[in-house]
Every structure is written in structure tokens, then in C-alpha cells.
Motif scaffolding. Structure first.
Motif, mmCIF file in Angstrom:
data_model
loop_
_atom_site.group_PDB
_atom_site.id
_atom_site.type_symbol
_atom_site.label_atom_id
_atom_site.label_comp_id
_atom_site.label_asym_id
_atom_site.label_seq_id
_atom_site.Cartn_x
_atom_site.Cartn_y
_atom_site.Cartn_z
ATOM 1 N N ILE A 24 -7.642 4.806 1.324
ATOM 2 C CA ILE A 24 -6.951 4.252 2.252
ATOM 3 C C ILE A 24 -7.579 2.886 3.060
ATOM 4 C CG2 ILE A 24 -5.760 6.409 2.965
ATOM 5 C CD1 ILE A 24 -7.909 6.946 5.127
ATOM 6 N N PHE A 29 -0.392 6.817 4.257
ATOM 7 C CA PHE A 29 -0.718 8.093 3.556
ATOM 8 C C PHE A 29 -0.090 9.474 4.142
ATOM 9 C CE2 PHE A 29 -3.109 12.402 3.996
ATOM 10 C CZ PHE A 29 -3.253 12.486 2.680
ATOM 11 N N GLY A 38 -3.649 2.356 6.361
ATOM 12 C CA GLY A 38 -4.073 3.254 5.283
ATOM 13 C C GLY A 38 -3.778 4.435 5.677
ATOM 14 N N GLU A 60 0.968 -1.202 0.036
ATOM 15 C CA GLU A 60 0.197 -0.116 0.055
ATOM 16 C C GLU A 60 0.805 1.266 0.139
ATOM 17 O OE1 GLU A 60 -4.170 1.207 2.395
ATOM 18 O OE2 GLU A 60 -2.162 1.049 3.551
ATOM 19 N N VAL A 106 -7.699 11.950 1.560
ATOM 20 C CA VAL A 106 -8.010 10.656 1.523
ATOM 21 C C VAL A 106 -9.473 10.238 0.841
ATOM 22 C CG1 VAL A 106 -6.265 10.242 3.225
ATOM 23 C CG2 VAL A 106 -8.785 10.609 4.096
#
Length: 554
Positions: free
Chosen positions: A298, A311, A307, A279, A328
Motif C-alpha cells: 500500500i 485496500f 493505499g 492503485e 497489507v
């Protein structure tokens, strides 16, 4: 010149293009053609007739509708042409019909049609004609199906969008994400166009953006995130600092991501090893491609443990090189809870790393959202700044059809009335004038229909307003302002000018402001009154008695 600036210079969106050339005279029901032949055969085809296009009940258990589709109808009239291939096909369907009829159809044009209508984007109500169409009977009859097709769905989805906007409030950004769930490509384009008219801020539909000038938004899907396994897949990829920005220290983007990941994990007291490296690689890859527009989905693995951590790491690394992330998106789970958690994380990051703009990052939510979901989110409390809405918007799942009808109200100067044991289905005969009466507070009190020969209501002058069918329901109204509802939009020497989608959108938003909040609320809205003058009331009931059969008892 950047790609973004170059595209803006080279492309100027038209703003209100036709959706599909399939909108042509044969897009109709066969019975319109068979009736046309019968009219022609009996010599009735040039009889002057008037039809009202209206609906009987507001959609979605509400008390208002947004009128849309008028400009599509006008565009259809401008291009009306029965082609040679159409004639040849009709001959196969109706081989018994005389050739002279087909010769007549071939040269048929809507030049003698006169249309009076509400303006595109106006709020409207049951029984008020959205359009009144007058002209030779055969020509008006051939317009019925296509007009209903163009107005029913357009008005329904514009109204649905307006209800979403009211539920969400003015500050929330709303984006239409429904193309993949829409009823075919035409349904998808119509949904994008008319949800924008109804108050949405943009669409994911690229073609709608090109055709209508609607802002287009979108980032990436879960597939993009799950397609990456680890950071090795993007080793060696670099990102230059934002022009004019002088970074301090390490300028290697991927090293900055790794460093910031460790810092954020420590701040949030998370085990960095629990977050997905794939990710993080996906986010870094997307940021490399779109450093000015980094908005990440996310929830592919775990919003709280992976997530949000990944981010923030990528967003801070971008900041180190002079870029600002956008925000997001969350597409699953408890949206109210997760948005609140994400907002708290943004606030912690802002304080810890001296990046105050972090608190203003967008929090976009999607996931099969309907009007009730928005109302529930409001009750729970949330930190969502944008909503992406698809299925429930474009399919109008709560009510999939508006139910506009096209009814004959006058022929050859004689008023016509359709009777029914269901009073709601009794039509109001003859031509009518319509007015909107306003109170001193600026809100609309009611809509009033009158006979054409009556004097229009005047501001400050008391007028008797009656329910069309219930004798005891009546009231005097002293309007503070009077607005005429119908304008001539098509006829000899008259053709409504093309309007941009932005113009009709503004009209819709302004028109909604004339309704009191209790008329617009989602639950148990106050009914909006549609009344008739005393003279029209007497005329309707006189004609009703004249046409109703008299029973006989024995």
C-alpha cells in the motif's frame, strides 16, 4: 478440486534436499592437493591425525552461535568420489607429480574417517569443537576446505536468523525475502534453508520451498501497482461469490469496490479523488486473481491518502462476496507510525461496517530491516504483525564471516599445539570430551572440556572448571544436570541419519532455550563460559612450555 488443494495432493516436499551438485572433492584450495602429494611422497599419508573444527569468537557481538551445516558435510562424505575428469584436470595443474599419486587419489574414500560432532542446530560457543575429524592424514586434510565452506555460512546465517527471532519475539511472523540480494544462487538457497532453521517462518524463495519444504510467501511488487492506470483496464471482470455464501444486493465486484471506496473515504474523512485509481485497479485485479489471499502493498503512492483507502475498499468488496482479505504490506516510510495508523483504520472499519475480523488483518513491514531496526520498532511501539527481511539477513551485513578454523590437535597419537603471540589463536591439543553443565533453574552454566580418560562430571558432584589460559579464572560448579556434547556421526558402521529441516529447526529452537536471557540479549550480553578441567588445563600448559622457544638475553 481447487488448484490449492490439488497442488497439496500431488506434491510432497522432501524437506532437506542437497543444494547443489557442485559440492564435490575439487571444491577445495590448491594447497590441500599440494599438501596431499607431499604427504604421499613422504609416506605420511596414512598417519592417523585428528583435527578440530571450531571458531574463536561468536558473531554479531553476541554470546552464542547456532551450529549448522553438519548434514551437508555428511551428504558430501556419502557422495565423495574423485572422477576421471578430476584426475585429468589435476594432472594439468601438477604435471610433475607421479602417476601413482593420481592412481591413489582415484580410489580414495572417506571410509576410515571418524567424526564426532555437536548435533545440527545446537547452540555452540568459541573453542568448543563443532566437529572432531580423525582418520588418515591425507583424507582428513582433503576435507578441510569443503567442511569449512559448508559450516561457516550455514552457522552464520542460522545465528543471524536466531538473533532476528529473539529481537522480534515469538508472536511476530518473520519471512526471508533475500534471494535477489544473496551472494549467488547457492547463497540464496542456503540463506533460505538456514534462516528457516534459525527461527524464520517462511521464505519468498520458490525453489527453497520445493527443495526443503519451507513455507513460501509473497504477494506483488510496486511494479504491479504502477502498471495499472485506471479501473477501465479491468472492466467486465467478475468474481463469483465464495461457494456456500449468499450475498445480499449487488454482486458485481467492481461496482462493490467503487461503492465501498466512497464509504471508506467518507468514514476516514479523505478526499477520494486524491487516491490513485490505478492503485485501486491493481488491488482489485489482484483480488480477482487471489480472493482468498488478498494482501496488498500500500505504499506505492501514499499510504495515508491512497493505499489504505484503496485496500479497505477492495477488502470490503471481497467481504460482500464472502471472502476475507489477508492484510497489507508497507515497504517504506516510518514503519512504526504507519503501522499504528493502519491499525486504527482497521479498527474503525471493523466498528463501522460490523466486520470484527478486520482488526486481525496482517500488517507486514519490509524495507531494509536489520536487528537494530526491530529493537527500535519495539521501543517506539508498533502494530506490525509480520516482517519481511532480506539484505541484512542473507548477507549477514553486520558480520559477513564466522571464521571457523580446522586445526590439527593430534597426529599418530601425539598431541599437537599451535602457538601464537595472540593467546586467542593458541589451540587446545589432543582429543577432548565435551559436557554442558546445567543449573537447578534449567539454564546452562558453562561448557566443559576434559581429556578422554577423565571420568565425566556427575550431577550433584562438585567439579573445578578453569579458563583455558588465564590461571586466576576458575570456579567450582555443582551441576544439577550434565549433558555430553559430542556424538559419533560418521565412521565404520556409523552414518548419521538424514534429518528433516523441520527436525533441525526444532532442535535449534529447543537448544536456544537452555541459555539465560542475558546471554541472548542484543546489547552487552553476559559472556558464556567455556572451561577446561584442571587436568586438561595442566596438560595444555605443560605442552605449551615444552613447545615454546626459550629466549636468550645478552
Amino acid at each position: 478440486m481447487s488448484p490449492e488443494k490439488r497442488s497439496r495432493v500431488e506434491y510432497s516436499p522432501p524437506g532437506n534436499e542437497r543444494i547443489n551438485t557442485v559440492i564435490e572433492p575439487l571444491l577445495t584450495d590448491l594447497y590441500q592437493i599440494t599438501m596431499a602429494y607431499a604427504y604421499w611422497k613422504s609416506g605420511k599419508h596414512n598417519t592417523i591425525a585428528t583435527f578440530d573444527l571450531f571458531f574463536r569468537k561468536n558473531p554479531f557481538r553476541g554470546e552464542f552461535t547456532v551450529f549448522a551445516g553438519l548434514l551437508d558435510c555428511i551428504d558430501f562424505l556419502k557422495r565423495f568420489n574423485i572422477k576421471d575428469s578430476d584426475i585429468e584436470y589435476l594432472k594439468t595443474l601438477m604435471p610433475h607429480c607421479e602417476d601413482a599419486f593420481f592412481s591413489f587419489l582415484k580410489v580414495l574414500k572417506p571410509s576410515d574417517i571418524v567424526i564426532e560432532s555437536l548435533s545440527e542446530g545446537s547452540v555452540c560457543f568459541p573453542r568448543i569443537p563443532l566437529m572432531t575429524v580423525t582418520g588418515p592424514l591425507i583424507m582428513v586434510q582433503l576435507l578441510e576446505t569443503i567442511f569449512l565452506n559448508l559450516i561457516n555460512y550455514a552457522s552464520l546465517v542460522a545465528t543471524n536468523a536466531a538473533r532476528f527471532r529473539i529481537a522480534a519475539g515469538r508472536r511476530m511472523k518473520l519471512y526471508e525475502f533475500g534471494l535477489r540480494r544473496a551472494q549467488g544462487p547457492n547463497g540464496g538457497l542456503s540463506a533460505s534453508k538456514y534462516s528457516y532453521m534459525g527461527g524464520f517462518d517462511g521464505t519468498s524463495n520458490v525453489l527453497a520451498g520445493k527443495l526443503f519444504g519451507i513455507p513460501v510467501k509473497g504477494t506483488h511488487a510496486h511494479a504491479f501497482v504502477s502498471s495499472y492506470l485506471n479501473m477501465k483496464e479491468i472492466e467486465g471482470k467478475t468474481l463469483l461469490p465464495n461457494p456456500g455464501f449468499k450475498p445480499e444486493g449487488d454482486q458485481d465486484f467492481l461496482s462493490l469496490v467503487s461503492h465501498r471506496h466512497t464509504q471508506v473515504a467518507e468514514l476516514l474523512k479523505l478526499m477520494g479523488t486524491e487516491s490513485s485509481e490505478g492503485e485501486r485497479a491493481a488491488f482489485a485485479s489482484y483480488a480477482l486473481a487471489f480472493p482468498h489471499e488478498f494482501l496488498a502493498l500500500i505504499d506505492t503512492y501514499d499510504v495515508c491518502k491512497s493505499g489504505i483507502l484503496n485496500f479497505c475498499a477492495v477488502a470490503l468488496a471481497l467481504n460482500d462476496l464472502g471472502y476475507r482479505a489477508v492484510g497489507v504490506r508497507i515497504d517504506s516510510g516510518d514503519l512504526a507510525y504507519l503501522s499504528t495508523l493502519v491499525k486504527k483504520v482497521f479498527e474503525k472499519i471493523a466498528a463501522r461496517f460490523s466486520v470484527p475480523w478486520f482488526t486481525d488483518l496482517q500488517i507486514v513491514a519490509s524495507n531494509d530491516i536489520n536487528e537494530e531496526t526491530i529493537l527500535s520498532l519495539n521501543e517506539q511501539g508498533h502494530q506490525i504483525t509480520c516482517l519481511g527481511i532480506g539484505t541484512h539477513l542473507v548477507t549477514c551485513q553486520k558480520q559477513p564471516a564466522l571464521g571457523c578454523v580446522f586445526k590439527l590437535v593430534e597426529i599418530d597419537g601425539m598431541p599437537r599445539l599451535k602457538l601464537s603471540q595472540d593467546v586467542e589463536k593458541v589451540t587446545m591439543p589432543g582429543r577432548k570430551r565435551g559436557y554442558r553443565l546445567y543449573g537447578i533453574d534449567g539454564f546452562s552454566i558453562l561448557d566443559l572440556l576434559q581429556t578422554p580418560e577423565e571420568e565425566p562430571p556427575q550431577a550433584g558432584v562438585r567439579v573445578l572448571c578453569r579458563h583455558p589460559f588465564e590461571e586466576s579464572k576458575r570456579a567450582y560448579v555443582v551441576p544439577h544436570k550434565v549433558e555430553e556434547l559430542f556424538d559419533k556421526v560418521w565412521g565404520p558402521g556409523v552414518c548419521l541419519e538424514t534429518q528433516s529441516l523441520e527436525t533441525t529447526r526444532e532442535n535449534a529452537q529447543e537448544s536456544l532455550k537452555i541459555l539465560r536471557p542475558d546471554h541472548k540479549r542484543s546489547l552487552n550480553p553476559t559472556p558464556y563460559k567455556v572451561s577446561v578441567s584442571d587436568k586438561l588445563y595442566q596438560f595444555i600448559h605443560k605442552l605449551w612450555l615444552e613447545n615454546a622457544p626459550i629466549g636468550e638475553l645478552s
